[in-house]
Design a protein around this motif. Structure first.
Motif, PDB file in Angstrom:
ATOM      1  N   LEU A  32      35.618  46.178  47.650  1.00 52.15           N
ATOM      2  CA  LEU A  32      36.960  46.581  48.101  1.00 52.15           C
ATOM      3  C   LEU A  32      37.304  47.981  47.624  1.00 52.15           C
ATOM      4  N   ASP A  33      36.966  48.272  46.379  1.00 52.60           N
ATOM      5  CA  ASP A  33      37.239  49.593  45.823  1.00 52.60           C
ATOM      6  C   ASP A  33      36.474  50.673  46.591  1.00 52.60           C
ATOM      7  N   ALA A  34      35.195  50.441  46.822  1.00 51.60           N
ATOM      8  CA  ALA A  34      34.385  51.417  47.556  1.00 51.60           C
ATOM      9  C   ALA A  34      34.892  51.581  48.990  1.00 51.60           C
ATOM     10  N   LEU A  35      35.230  50.483  49.642  1.00 54.56           N
ATOM     11  CA  LEU A  35      35.731  50.560  51.018  1.00 54.56           C
ATOM     12  C   LEU A  35      37.067  51.288  51.093  1.00 54.56           C
ATOM     13  N   ALA A  36      37.891  51.125  50.083  1.00 50.66           N
ATOM     14  CA  ALA A  36      39.193  51.806  50.070  1.00 50.66           C
ATOM     15  C   ALA A  36      39.021  53.320  49.933  1.00 50.66           C
ATOM     16  N   ARG A  37      37.916  53.738  49.350  1.00 47.90           N
ATOM     17  CA  ARG A  37      37.689  55.166  49.099  1.00 47.90           C
ATOM     18  C   ARG A  37      36.838  55.855  50.159  1.00 47.90           C
ATOM     19  N   VAL A  38      36.228  55.088  51.040  1.00 49.72           N
ATOM     20  CA  VAL A  38      35.268  55.666  51.978  1.00 49.72           C
ATOM     21  C   VAL A  38      35.950  56.588  52.982  1.00 49.72           C
ATOM     22  N   ALA A  39      35.252  57.671  53.320  1.00 49.15           N
ATOM     23  CA  ALA A  39      35.773  58.632  54.299  1.00 49.15           C
ATOM     24  C   ALA A  39      35.031  58.456  55.624  1.00 49.15           C
ATOM     25  N   GLY A  40      35.687  58.818  56.705  1.00 46.83           N
ATOM     26  CA  GLY A  40      35.242  58.688  58.084  1.00 46.83           C
ATOM     27  C   GLY A  40      33.780  58.450  58.369  1.00 46.83           C
ATOM     28  N   PRO A  41      32.928  59.479  58.314  1.00 44.83           N
ATOM     29  CA  PRO A  41      31.539  59.289  58.742  1.00 44.83           C
ATOM     30  C   PRO A  41      30.721  58.369  57.830  1.00 44.83           C
ATOM     31  N   ASP A  42      31.160  58.167  56.609  1.00 47.05           N
ATOM     32  CA  ASP A  42      30.439  57.293  55.680  1.00 47.05           C
ATOM     33  C   ASP A  42      30.845  55.823  55.811  1.00 47.05           C
ATOM     34  N   GLU A  43      31.928  55.559  56.537  1.00 45.39           N
ATOM     35  CA  GLU A  43      32.456  54.192  56.643  1.00 45.39           C
ATOM     36  C   GLU A  43      31.461  53.206  57.261  1.00 45.39           C
ATOM     37  N   PRO A  44      30.840  53.507  58.397  1.00 51.90           N
ATOM     38  CA  PRO A  44      29.902  52.528  58.973  1.00 51.90           C
ATOM     39  C   PRO A  44      28.731  52.205  58.039  1.00 51.90           C
ATOM     40  N   GLY A  45      28.183  53.201  57.382  1.00 54.49           N
ATOM     41  CA  GLY A  45      27.070  52.973  56.466  1.00 54.49           C
ATOM     42  C   GLY A  45      27.460  52.089  55.302  1.00 54.49           C
ATOM     43  N   LEU A  46      28.639  52.340  54.742  1.00 47.96           N
ATOM     44  CA  LEU A  46      29.095  51.532  53.619  1.00 47.96           C
ATOM     45  C   LEU A  46      29.352  50.094  54.062  1.00 47.96           C
ATOM     46  N   ILE A  47      29.961  49.920  55.211  1.00 51.60           N
ATOM     47  CA  ILE A  47      30.200  48.562  55.722  1.00 51.60           C
ATOM     48  C   ILE A  47      28.865  47.851  55.921  1.00 51.60           C
ATOM     49  N   GLY A  48      27.885  48.558  56.493  1.00 51.63           N
ATOM     50  CA  GLY A  48      26.558  47.969  56.662  1.00 51.63           C
ATOM     51  C   GLY A  48      25.946  47.556  55.339  1.00 51.63           C
ATOM     52  N   THR A  49      26.125  48.379  54.319  1.00 51.61           N
ATOM     53  CA  THR A  49      25.607  48.060  52.987  1.00 51.61           C
ATOM     54  C   THR A  49      26.306  46.838  52.403  1.00 51.61           C
ATOM     55  N   VAL A  50      27.628  46.798  52.508  1.00 46.27           N
ATOM     56  CA  VAL A  50      28.377  45.647  51.983  1.00 46.27           C
ATOM     57  C   VAL A  50      27.916  44.363  52.666  1.00 46.27           C
ATOM     58  N   LEU A  51      27.662  44.437  53.953  1.00 46.87           N
ATOM     59  CA  LEU A  51      27.261  43.241  54.703  1.00 46.87           C
ATOM     60  C   LEU A  51      25.851  42.759  54.360  1.00 46.87           C
ATOM     61  N   THR A  52      25.112  43.520  53.554  1.00 45.20           N
ATOM     62  CA  THR A  52      23.802  43.060  53.088  1.00 45.20           C
ATOM     63  C   THR A  52      23.902  42.302  51.766  1.00 45.20           C
ATOM     64  N   ASP A  53      25.106  42.168  51.226  1.00 44.61           N
ATOM     65  CA  ASP A  53      25.288  41.438  49.975  1.00 44.61           C
ATOM     66  C   ASP A  53      24.736  40.022  50.143  1.00 44.61           C
ATOM     67  N   PRO A  54      24.077  39.484  49.110  1.00 45.98           N
ATOM     68  CA  PRO A  54      23.524  38.128  49.225  1.00 45.98           C
ATOM     69  C   PRO A  54      24.577  37.043  49.496  1.00 45.98           C
ATOM     70  N   ASP A  55      25.805  37.268  49.055  1.00 47.41           N
ATOM     71  CA  ASP A  55      26.886  36.307  49.334  1.00 47.41           C
ATOM     72  C   ASP A  55      27.550  36.755  50.627  1.00 47.41           C
ATOM     73  N   ARG A  56      27.054  36.228  51.732  1.00 55.85           N
ATOM     74  CA  ARG A  56      27.507  36.685  53.053  1.00 55.85           C
ATOM     75  C   ARG A  56      28.981  36.426  53.299  1.00 55.85           C
ATOM     76  N   THR A  57      29.470  35.297  52.832  1.00 53.34           N
ATOM     77  CA  THR A  57      30.884  34.966  53.039  1.00 53.34           C
ATOM     78  C   THR A  57      31.772  35.956  52.302  1.00 53.34           C
ATOM     79  N   MET A  58      31.423  36.256  51.067  1.00 57.03           N
ATOM     80  CA  MET A  58      32.203  37.211  50.277  1.00 57.03           C
ATOM     81  C   MET A  58      32.134  38.605  50.897  1.00 57.03           C
TER      82      MET A  58
END
Length: 184
Positions: free
Chosen positions: A47-73
């Motif tokens: 949440l902290d990283a997503l709150a700080r992300v800027a425009g062009p980096d947003e899709p990459g960060l979201i993709g990274t978060v979605l690789t977390d082993p806890d998919r629901t979280m």
């Protein structure tokens, strides 16, 4: 004899209380943090990283978060981010490009894709752009309730009559009454 005297204990606030009561050391912030489950710490970090992300980096960060082993979280963290960003961008000119980019980014996650579609429908209803009654009636309770709290009289009328739940119908009826008072 009071019960405190009977058990050899002093009254609360008595300076000699510590001699009779075992004293637990206060837990340090570090040890409290280490007791937190890993997924809670990762969720907060996402949440902290997503709150700080800027425009062009947003899709990459979201993709990274979605690789977390806890998919629901991970999806919950991304959902919260999408809801916050969508609320900010919904009525502005940057919506279309952002929504398209996010839809591509979360394409393999049906719930997140559906939420973005519903934000697009909410935007259409709110800005009085073209929308279809059937889409609104097929939408989630979340979207129906969000729309029922809004000002679009046409949507309010649809939801007051045919909203999925009693709460949605009642909220829409209240909204219709509110909008009628504004007209007077």
């Amino acid at each position: 004899m009071n019960s405190a005297e009977g058990h050899g204990r002093m009254k609360a606030g008595d300076p000699t209380e510590e001699a009779h009561e075992p004293h637990e050391p206060a837990e340090s912030a570090e040890s409290a943090e280490s007791d937190e489950p890993d997924e809670h710490l990762r969720y907060a970090a996402h949440l902290d990283a997503l709150a700080r992300v800027a425009g062009p980096d947003e899709p990459g960060l979201i993709g990274t978060v979605l690789t977390d082993p806890d998919r629901t979280m991970a999806q919950a963290a991304v959902l919260r981010h999408l809801d916050l960003r969508a609320a900010q961008l919904c009525s502005g000119p940057g919506w279309e490009e952002w929504a398209q980019t996010m839809t591509r980014t979360v394409a393999r996650h049906p719930f997140l894709t559906r939420r973005l579609r519903e934000w697009s429908l909410f935007r259409a209803v709110t800005l009085r752009l073209p929308w279809h009654e059937d889409e609104l009636l097929a939408a989630s309770d979340w979207l129906q309730l969000k729309t029922a709290a809004g000002p679009n009289r046409e949507a309010l009328a649809v939801l007051a009559e045919r909203g999925r739940t009693k709460r949605i119908r009642n909220t829409a009826r209240t909204g219709l009454a509110r909008e009628r008072k504004r007209e007077r």
